[in-house]
Write a protein that holds these residues in place. Structure first.
Motif, PDB file in Angstrom:
ATOM      1  N   ALA A 125       0.713  -1.176   0.087  1.00 29.36           N
ATOM      2  CA  ALA A 125      -0.087   0.067   0.005  1.00 29.36           C
ATOM      3  C   ALA A 125       0.997   1.315   0.039  1.00 29.36           C
ATOM      4  O   ALA A 125       0.602   2.330  -0.698  1.00 29.36           O
ATOM      5  CB  ALA A 125      -0.822  -0.076   1.512  1.00 29.36           C
ATOM      6  N   ARG A 126       1.908   1.360   0.886  1.00 34.37           N
ATOM      7  CA  ARG A 126       2.911   2.429   0.596  1.00 34.37           C
ATOM      8  C   ARG A 126       3.551   2.618  -0.573  1.00 34.37           C
ATOM      9  O   ARG A 126       3.517   3.760  -1.189  1.00 34.37           O
ATOM     10  CB  ARG A 126       3.893   2.107   1.701  1.00 34.37           C
ATOM     11  CG  ARG A 126       3.465   2.128   3.377  1.00 34.37           C
ATOM     12  CD  ARG A 126       4.555   2.090   4.424  1.00 34.37           C
ATOM     13  NE  ARG A 126       4.216   1.876   5.657  1.00 34.37           N
ATOM     14  CZ  ARG A 126       5.011   1.621   6.707  1.00 34.37           C
ATOM     15  NH1 ARG A 126       6.417   1.307   6.423  1.00 34.37           N
ATOM     16  NH2 ARG A 126       4.463   1.542   7.895  1.00 34.37           N
ATOM     17  N   ALA A 127       3.973   1.628  -1.236  1.00 33.20           N
ATOM     18  CA  ALA A 127       4.560   1.729  -2.388  1.00 33.20           C
ATOM     19  C   ALA A 127       3.442   2.126  -3.738  1.00 33.20           C
ATOM     20  O   ALA A 127       3.979   3.033  -4.357  1.00 33.20           O
ATOM     21  CB  ALA A 127       5.215   0.288  -3.084  1.00 33.20           C
ATOM     22  N   LYS A 128       2.414   1.730  -3.284  1.00 33.64           N
ATOM     23  CA  LYS A 128       1.394   1.988  -4.193  1.00 33.64           C
ATOM     24  C   LYS A 128       1.094   3.697  -4.181  1.00 33.64           C
ATOM     25  O   LYS A 128       0.915   4.478  -5.063  1.00 33.64           O
ATOM     26  CB  LYS A 128      -0.045   1.354  -4.315  1.00 33.64           C
ATOM     27  CG  LYS A 128      -0.829   1.515  -5.243  1.00 33.64           C
ATOM     28  CD  LYS A 128      -2.247   0.743  -5.103  1.00 33.64           C
ATOM     29  CE  LYS A 128      -3.212   0.898  -6.106  1.00 33.64           C
ATOM     30  NZ  LYS A 128      -4.572   0.105  -5.896  1.00 33.64           N
ATOM     31  N   ALA A 129       0.745   4.023  -3.017  1.00 35.06           N
ATOM     32  CA  ALA A 129       0.786   5.449  -2.699  1.00 35.06           C
ATOM     33  C   ALA A 129       2.007   6.351  -3.251  1.00 35.06           C
ATOM     34  O   ALA A 129       1.514   7.405  -3.695  1.00 35.06           O
ATOM     35  CB  ALA A 129       0.327   5.864  -1.270  1.00 35.06           C
ATOM     36  N   LYS A 130       3.060   5.968  -2.874  1.00 33.82           N
ATOM     37  CA  LYS A 130       4.093   6.505  -3.368  1.00 33.82           C
ATOM     38  C   LYS A 130       4.187   6.582  -5.005  1.00 33.82           C
ATOM     39  O   LYS A 130       4.574   7.887  -5.453  1.00 33.82           O
ATOM     40  CB  LYS A 130       5.489   5.887  -2.924  1.00 33.82           C
ATOM     41  CG  LYS A 130       6.872   6.703  -3.195  1.00 33.82           C
ATOM     42  CD  LYS A 130       7.781   5.936  -2.365  1.00 33.82           C
ATOM     43  CE  LYS A 130       9.176   6.816  -2.525  1.00 33.82           C
ATOM     44  NZ  LYS A 130      10.178   6.147  -1.737  1.00 33.82           N
ATOM     45  N   ALA A 131       3.995   5.651  -5.690  1.00 37.55           N
ATOM     46  CA  ALA A 131       3.810   5.458  -7.067  1.00 37.55           C
ATOM     47  C   ALA A 131       2.651   6.406  -7.677  1.00 37.55           C
ATOM     48  O   ALA A 131       2.974   7.253  -8.552  1.00 37.55           O
ATOM     49  CB  ALA A 131       3.602   4.052  -7.720  1.00 37.55           C
ATOM     50  N   THR A 132       1.526   6.484  -6.979  1.00 45.47           N
ATOM     51  CA  THR A 132       0.279   7.578  -7.598  1.00 45.47           C
ATOM     52  C   THR A 132       0.999   8.864  -7.156  1.00 45.47           C
ATOM     53  O   THR A 132       0.760   9.799  -8.113  1.00 45.47           O
ATOM     54  CB  THR A 132      -0.788   7.064  -6.496  1.00 45.47           C
ATOM     55  OG1 THR A 132      -0.469   7.269  -5.086  1.00 45.47           O
ATOM     56  CG2 THR A 132      -1.367   5.725  -6.810  1.00 45.47           C
ATOM     57  N   ARG A 133       1.538   9.094  -6.121  1.00 43.62           N
ATOM     58  CA  ARG A 133       2.290  10.553  -5.823  1.00 43.62           C
ATOM     59  C   ARG A 133       3.005  10.952  -7.037  1.00 43.62           C
ATOM     60  O   ARG A 133       3.086  12.006  -7.639  1.00 43.62           O
ATOM     61  CB  ARG A 133       2.627  10.629  -4.588  1.00 43.62           C
ATOM     62  CG  ARG A 133       1.625  10.682  -3.412  1.00 43.62           C
ATOM     63  CD  ARG A 133       2.177  11.240  -2.154  1.00 43.62           C
ATOM     64  NE  ARG A 133       3.434  10.510  -1.631  1.00 43.62           N
ATOM     65  CZ  ARG A 133       3.279   9.567  -0.677  1.00 43.62           C
ATOM     66  NH1 ARG A 133       2.153   9.151  -0.462  1.00 43.62           N
ATOM     67  NH2 ARG A 133       4.591   9.088  -0.628  1.00 43.62           N
ATOM     68  N   TYR A 134       3.933   9.942  -7.285  1.00 42.19           N
ATOM     69  CA  TYR A 134       4.759  10.348  -8.357  1.00 42.19           C
ATOM     70  C   TYR A 134       4.370  10.500  -9.685  1.00 42.19           C
ATOM     71  O   TYR A 134       4.415  11.622 -10.605  1.00 42.19           O
ATOM     72  CB  TYR A 134       5.843   9.070  -8.687  1.00 42.19           C
ATOM     73  CG  TYR A 134       6.835   9.171  -9.542  1.00 42.19           C
ATOM     74  CD1 TYR A 134       7.819  10.042  -9.766  1.00 42.19           C
ATOM     75  CD2 TYR A 134       6.542   8.719 -10.865  1.00 42.19           C
ATOM     76  CE1 TYR A 134       8.848  10.183 -10.500  1.00 42.19           C
ATOM     77  CE2 TYR A 134       7.462   8.671 -11.963  1.00 42.19           C
ATOM     78  CZ  TYR A 134       8.744   9.418 -11.820  1.00 42.19           C
ATOM     79  OH  TYR A 134       9.429   9.451 -12.680  1.00 42.19           O
TER      80      TYR A 134
END
Length: 293
Positions: free
Chosen positions: A253-262
């Motif tokens: 979930a953290r990786a996905k949130a970080k990817a969406t912000r990018y």
């Protein structure tokens, strides 16, 4: 009647003179008592192809194991697995649990009193993948080697005892052979336990006649991250909990949130460059504009 008795006595005397005094003394039995402890090794339904081959490799390394089909039960593990162990005559179990077809967990438990430990497995590699040069006799007993940290920290002492009872083949087990030709090594590195299996190779130097002993890796390989220690079989109060453990779902979930912000940031940059000016170039003049001049 007296003549018959004398004839039988004469025959007995001649037999003893020919054979001698034969005494049948009970010889002490040298049969060793068998240690019939068994470990149930099986998995839940939904494991991948690699995890299934890893399970087969692990069973081949444990001659005291008992196999069981994949578990497909909706009840709690504490209600199902002790019953299966009781039917199979096993006093310990290694159970692999697959979650979301992505995460592989391993349970080590003593039946029926406990304790039980839950691990998260990572970096799993089978023998077919590694293709190491080492080899060992099927059914031979291993030597268990532990890192120095297993004798210093209290939670690692419990883990060491559980690994010894499950991975160590009992002496004089009916399915084991009286040979020791490989080593199970457990290394504690950065909060994780790495497993390695090595073959013991003995070679004699033809010149010096000295014994040269070396190790060759056999496989498989896997890394265990301890999560929790319970005081009973798959249930009970928590004896120890790993404070550094992060659930794989939370990590994704953290990786996905970080990817969406990018992605959102790059989209905003492209939009600003396109409509505000930035690096965007002016459109080329159309040839139709020259006709109406």
């Amino acid at each position: 009647m007296s003549e018959d008795k004398t004839m039988s006595e004469d025959k007995a005397i001649t037999a003893t003179s020919m054979i001698g005094n034969v005494s049948i003394a009970p010889t002490p039995s040298r049969v060793k008592s068998a240690n019939k402890q068994k470990c149930l090794v099986f998995a839940s339904r939904g494991i991948s192809r690699q995890e299934r081959h890893f399970l087969i490799d692990l069973r081949q390394l444990l001659p005291h194991h008992k196999a069981e089909s994949k578990l497909d039960e909706k009840r709690r593990l504490s209600d199902v697995i002790p019953e299966i162990c009781n039917l199979k005559g096993c006093n310990s179990t290694i159970f692999f649990e697959n979650r979301k077809r992505k995460d592989l967990y391993m349970w080590l438990a003593q039946v029926p009193e406990g304790p039980s430990i839950r691990f998260l497995l990572s970096n799993v590699h089978t023998m077919d993948e590694l293709k190491m040069p080492g080899n060992c006799l099927k059914g031979s007993r291993p030597i268990l080697s532990f890192d120095k940290a297993f004798s210093e920290q209290p939670e690692l002492q419990i883990i060491r005892a559980m690994l010894t009872q499950t991975f160590g083949t009992p002496r004089h087990h009916p399915n084991s052979k009286p040979f020791i030709d490989h080593v199970f090594c457990f290394f504690y590195i950065n909060g994780r336990i790495a497993f390695r299996n090595y073959q013991i190779v003995d070679e004699v130097d033809p010149q010096t006649k000295k014994l040269d002993r070396s190790l060759l890796e056999i496989g498989p390989r896997f890394t265990m991250q301890p999560i929790r220690i319970l005081n009973s079989t798959f249930v009970g109060s928590t004896v120890w909990k790993n404070p550094d453990f992060v659930n794989p779902n939370e990590m994704r979930a953290r990786a996905k949130a970080k990817a969406t912000r990018y992605v959102e940031r790059k989209r905003a940059i492209n939009k600003r460059e396109k409509y505000v000016g930035g690096k965007g170039s002016a459109p080329e003049p159309s040839p139709v504009d020259r006709v109406f001049k």
